[in-house]
Design an enzyme around this catalytic site. Sequence first.
Site, PDB file in Angstrom:
ATOM      1  N   ARG A 232       0.863  -1.176   0.000  1.00 33.95           N
ATOM      2  CA  ARG A 232       0.000   0.000   0.000  1.00 33.95           C
ATOM      3  C   ARG A 232       0.902   1.230   0.000  1.00 33.95           C
ATOM      4  O   ARG A 232       1.991   1.198   0.586  1.00 33.95           O
ATOM      5  CB  ARG A 232      -0.886   0.035   1.258  1.00 33.95           C
ATOM      6  CG  ARG A 232      -2.071  -0.923   1.228  1.00 33.95           C
ATOM      7  CD  ARG A 232      -3.142  -0.501   0.216  1.00 33.95           C
ATOM      8  NE  ARG A 232      -4.285  -1.396   0.168  1.00 33.95           N
ATOM      9  CZ  ARG A 232      -4.450  -2.373  -0.710  1.00 33.95           C
ATOM     10  NH1 ARG A 232      -3.543  -2.624  -1.624  1.00 33.95           N
ATOM     11  NH2 ARG A 232      -5.532  -3.133  -0.689  1.00 33.95           N
ATOM     12  N   GLU A 261      -2.712   7.905  -4.453  1.00 38.13           N
ATOM     13  CA  GLU A 261      -3.292   7.374  -5.700  1.00 38.13           C
ATOM     14  C   GLU A 261      -4.779   7.698  -5.799  1.00 38.13           C
ATOM     15  O   GLU A 261      -5.449   7.779  -4.754  1.00 38.13           O
ATOM     16  CB  GLU A 261      -3.039   5.852  -5.811  1.00 38.13           C
ATOM     17  CG  GLU A 261      -3.720   5.009  -4.755  1.00 38.13           C
ATOM     18  CD  GLU A 261      -3.367   3.523  -4.892  1.00 38.13           C
ATOM     19  OE1 GLU A 261      -2.161   3.184  -4.863  1.00 38.13           O
ATOM     20  OE2 GLU A 261      -4.305   2.716  -5.022  1.00 38.13           O
ATOM     21  N   HIS A 279      -1.643   0.587  -9.770  1.00 37.14           N
ATOM     22  CA  HIS A 279      -2.283  -0.355  -8.829  1.00 37.14           C
ATOM     23  C   HIS A 279      -2.976  -1.497  -9.582  1.00 37.14           C
ATOM     24  O   HIS A 279      -4.193  -1.664  -9.504  1.00 37.14           O
ATOM     25  CB  HIS A 279      -3.284   0.376  -7.912  1.00 37.14           C
ATOM     26  CG  HIS A 279      -3.592  -0.396  -6.657  1.00 37.14           C
ATOM     27  ND1 HIS A 279      -3.873   0.195  -5.452  1.00 37.14           N
ATOM     28  CD2 HIS A 279      -3.671  -1.740  -6.414  1.00 37.14           C
ATOM     29  CE1 HIS A 279      -4.105  -0.730  -4.533  1.00 37.14           C
ATOM     30  NE2 HIS A 279      -3.986  -1.926  -5.100  1.00 37.14           N
TER      31      HIS A 279
HETATM   32  P1  NAP Z   1      -1.376 -11.691   4.558  1.00 41.34           P
HETATM   33  O1  NAP Z   1      -1.426 -13.080   4.059  1.00 41.34           O
HETATM   34  O2  NAP Z   1      -2.230 -11.301   5.700  1.00 41.34           O
HETATM   35  O3  NAP Z   1       0.145 -11.352   4.891  1.00 41.34           O
HETATM   36  C1  NAP Z   1       0.545 -10.148   5.479  1.00 41.34           C
HETATM   37  C2  NAP Z   1       1.937 -10.355   6.069  1.00 41.34           C
HETATM   38  O4  NAP Z   1       2.387  -9.114   6.590  1.00 41.34           O
HETATM   39  C3  NAP Z   1       2.018 -11.383   7.163  1.00 41.34           C
HETATM   40  O5  NAP Z   1       3.137 -12.198   6.923  1.00 41.34           O
HETATM   41  C4  NAP Z   1       2.255 -10.562   8.441  1.00 41.34           C
HETATM   42  O6  NAP Z   1       3.071 -11.394   9.268  1.00 41.34           O
HETATM   43  C5  NAP Z   1       2.991  -9.343   7.859  1.00 41.34           C
HETATM   44  N1  NAP Z   1       2.837  -8.146   8.683  1.00 41.34           N
HETATM   45  C6  NAP Z   1       1.731  -7.684   9.309  1.00 41.34           C
HETATM   46  N2  NAP Z   1       2.019  -6.553   9.969  1.00 41.34           N
HETATM   47  C7  NAP Z   1       3.323  -6.317   9.752  1.00 41.34           C
HETATM   48  C8  NAP Z   1       4.216  -5.290  10.176  1.00 41.34           C
HETATM   49  N3  NAP Z   1       3.805  -4.312  11.002  1.00 41.34           N
HETATM   50  N4  NAP Z   1       5.501  -5.326   9.765  1.00 41.34           N
HETATM   51  C9  NAP Z   1       5.934  -6.327   8.953  1.00 41.34           C
HETATM   52  N5  NAP Z   1       5.146  -7.338   8.518  1.00 41.34           N
HETATM   53  C10 NAP Z   1       3.851  -7.308   8.911  1.00 41.34           C
HETATM   54  O7  NAP Z   1      -1.737 -10.666   3.388  1.00 41.34           O
HETATM   55  P2  NAP Z   1      -1.440 -10.847   1.822  1.00 41.34           P
HETATM   56  O8  NAP Z   1      -2.594 -11.515   1.174  1.00 41.34           O
HETATM   57  O9  NAP Z   1      -0.071 -11.377   1.649  1.00 41.34           O
HETATM   58  O10 NAP Z   1      -1.523  -9.306   1.370  1.00 41.34           O
HETATM   59  C11 NAP Z   1      -0.600  -8.349   1.888  1.00 41.34           C
HETATM   60  C12 NAP Z   1      -1.019  -6.955   1.469  1.00 41.34           C
HETATM   61  O11 NAP Z   1      -0.813  -6.796   0.074  1.00 41.34           O
HETATM   62  C13 NAP Z   1      -2.511  -6.652   1.639  1.00 41.34           C
HETATM   63  O12 NAP Z   1      -2.804  -6.256   2.966  1.00 41.34           O
HETATM   64  C14 NAP Z   1      -2.747  -5.561   0.638  1.00 41.34           C
HETATM   65  O13 NAP Z   1      -2.612  -4.299   1.250  1.00 41.34           O
HETATM   66  C15 NAP Z   1      -1.639  -5.751  -0.374  1.00 41.34           C
HETATM   67  N6  NAP Z   1      -2.201  -6.130  -1.681  1.00 41.34           N
HETATM   68  C16 NAP Z   1      -1.899  -5.363  -2.761  1.00 41.34           C
HETATM   69  C17 NAP Z   1      -2.430  -5.688  -3.989  1.00 41.34           C
HETATM   70  C18 NAP Z   1      -2.128  -4.838  -5.200  1.00 41.34           C
HETATM   71  O14 NAP Z   1      -2.946  -4.815  -6.118  1.00 41.34           O
HETATM   72  N7  NAP Z   1      -0.999  -4.161  -5.254  1.00 41.34           N
HETATM   73  C19 NAP Z   1      -3.250  -6.815  -4.149  1.00 41.34           C
HETATM   74  C20 NAP Z   1      -3.527  -7.589  -3.024  1.00 41.34           C
HETATM   75  C21 NAP Z   1      -2.989  -7.229  -1.798  1.00 41.34           C
HETATM   76  P3  NAP Z   1       3.214 -11.159  10.838  1.00 41.34           P
HETATM   77  O15 NAP Z   1       1.839 -11.311  11.395  1.00 41.34           O
HETATM   78  O16 NAP Z   1       4.192 -12.174  11.283  1.00 41.34           O
HETATM   79  O17 NAP Z   1       3.752  -9.782  10.950  1.00 41.34           O
END
Ligand code: NAP
Length: 314
Positions: A232, A261, A279
């Site tokens: 993000r 954005e 995005h």
């Molecule tokens: P996820 O499976 O929930 O994984 C998020 C990861 O971030 C977990 O490993 C969590 O591990 C870690 N995390 C949480 N808080 C943190 C912090 N303060 N510092 C460092 N690491 C942290 O989510 P995901 O499906 O992989 O998606 C991740 C993010 O990608 C979404 O939340 C979304 O904002 C973004 N996204 C972007 C797009 C795009 O179009 N560009 C598309 C989909 C998603 P721990 O709990 O061990 O910290």
Amino acid sequence: MKKIILALGSMQSAEMDLLEKEYHVIKLWKEKDPESTLQAYRLQIQVILSTYNGMPVTQKIIESLPNLELIAQYGAGLNNIDIGIAKARDIAVVSTPDAPTRDTADTAMALILTTLRRVVEADMFVRVGKWNSGAFPPSTSLAGKTVGICGFGRIGQAIAKRCVAFDMKVVYHSRCQKEDQPYQYFNDLKDMAGRVDVLVMACPGGQETYHIANAAIFTALGSRGYFINIARGSVVNTEDLLVALRNRSIAGAGLDVYETEPSVPESLISMDNVVLLPHIGGGTVEARSNMGQLVIANIRAHFKGDSLISPVVA
Ligand code: NAP
């Protein structure tokens, strides 16, 4: 009578059509006077459809709907929803976490390839006829480089798999070490940034990760390091990133998301060491269709009194 869904953003048209066949969908962003519409339907609205790029699910909206039971998010991130208030009101939240994982990981890979191999610049080099005056300068190889992934959940791990296939070494940072993962873990982001060639942000947005990529991280990443963000915009201090890119204190950046954005800082647009995407991480027809189907399945399950399919565990 059809149940009412308050939509704060749109899914793809096929899934919106499907939703509208079964429910009366109020598209709030299209309403001339959204406040009056909310007032008129406030007692009948049990479900909100929200999207990462639509109107945010604020405390004000949640509090204005006394019978709200479910917030169905079309997307993986939840930073547009006031989760604390939803939780306090005992309102269920569902999202579509798996649907965009592979496509978003592919987008991260595309950004790594285009920034290190200078693909966009090379394309321009051909188009403007510069090739006739000499060869394009050498770029940077992926093989043998270390990539550090911040946020090692679904998307982070999918990026890791792809990086391994490109013969890169993977390390990661998140709040907790993942015992089932074979890669080296760093509990400090700056420490990790100082040891990698490519830093990829794949963590959630929101308060906790606000500006965690900042001047100190870019200094640690160094003048040969590349910065990639598919998480993000809020996770990066944009001013610090602009300074690092302008001074070439990092080598380059590949960005899919921005703090402001859809508007992107003019100064970023004029830089040749950045690749800018609008995005599109999970923006494939397939991912969006899967996301929409899952949103609808969750809404149906809710109204039937069945268990929700993809609840957000706060
Ligand atoms: P996820 O499976 O929930 O994984 C998020 C990861 O971030 C977990 O490993 C969590 O591990 C870690 N995390 C949480 N808080 C943190 C912090 N303060 N510092 C460092 N690491 C942290 O989510 P995901 O499906 O992989 O998606 C991740 C993010 O990608 C979404 O939340 C979304 O904002 C973004 N996204 C972007 C797009 C795009 O179009 N560009 C598309 C989909 C998603 P721990 O709990 O061990 O910290």
